[in-house]
Motif scaffolding. Structure first.
Motif, PDB file in Angstrom:
ATOM      1  N   ARG A 182       0.853  -1.184   0.000  1.00 55.13           N
ATOM      2  CA  ARG A 182       0.000   0.000   0.000  1.00 55.13           C
ATOM      3  C   ARG A 182       0.896   1.244   0.000  1.00 55.13           C
ATOM      4  O   ARG A 182       1.704   1.419   0.915  1.00 55.13           O
ATOM      5  N   TYR A 228      -3.972   7.139  -1.656  1.00 52.84           N
ATOM      6  CA  TYR A 228      -3.442   5.798  -1.404  1.00 52.84           C
ATOM      7  C   TYR A 228      -3.515   4.964  -2.678  1.00 52.84           C
ATOM      8  O   TYR A 228      -4.394   5.161  -3.511  1.00 52.84           O
ATOM      9  N   GLN A 251      -3.589   0.912  -3.168  1.00 49.17           N
ATOM     10  CA  GLN A 251      -3.552  -0.462  -2.675  1.00 49.17           C
ATOM     11  C   GLN A 251      -3.235  -1.366  -3.855  1.00 49.17           C
ATOM     12  O   GLN A 251      -3.975  -1.383  -4.833  1.00 49.17           O
TER      13      GLN A 251
END
Length: 114
Positions: free
Chosen positions: A19, A79, A81
Motif C-alpha cells: 500500500r 493511497y 492499494q
C-alpha cells in the motif's frame, strides 16, 4: 507551492500486496486530481491510476482489478492499494498532483520478486 511525501514501497514476492501513501501539503484548494505514475528501468513513465477530488478514478489496463486508488480529502492524502503484484509491476512509483500545475513526489521503489 505543494509538497508531496510518499511512503509504502518495498520488496514483495509475486502475489503479495503493498500500500502506497502520498500526503500533500501546501496550497491545496479547488478541483484537483492526484495519482500514481511508475517508471521501470529503460521505460517511459506511465500513469498507473488517478483520482479526482470528486472521487472519479481511472486505471492503467494492466492493473485493473488488482490496484485500487483512494483518497482522504480531509488529510490531502492519496493511497494506492496494490494486490496480486507481478514482477512486471516493479518500478519507481511517483505520486503526482495536478493542482493548477503538476507536482511530483520523490518516488518510492516497488520491487516484486518472482
Amino acid at each position: 507551492q505543494v509538497q508531496l511525501v510518499e511512503s509504502g514501497g518495498g520488496l514483495v514476492q509475486a502475489g503479495g500486496s503493498l500500500r502506497l501513501s502520498c500526503a500533500a501539503s501546501g496550497r491545496i484548494f479547488g478541483p484537483n486530481a492526484m495519482g500514481w505514475y511508475r517508471q521501470a528501468p529503460g521505460k517511459q513513465r506511465e500513469l498507473v491510476a488517478r483520482i479526482t477530488s470528486g472521487g472519479v478514478s481511472s486505471y492503467l489496463d494492466s492493473v485493473k482489478g488488482r490496484f485500487t486508488i483512494s483518497r482522504d480529502n480531509a488529510k490531502n492524502t492519496v493511497y494506492l492499494q496494490m494486490n496480486n503484484l507481478k514482477p512486471e509491476d516493479t518500478a519507481v512509483y511517483y505520486c503526482n498532483a495536478m493542482i493548477g500545475q503538476n507536482y511530483w513526489g520523490q518516488g518510492t521503489q516497488v520491487t516484486v520478486s518472482s
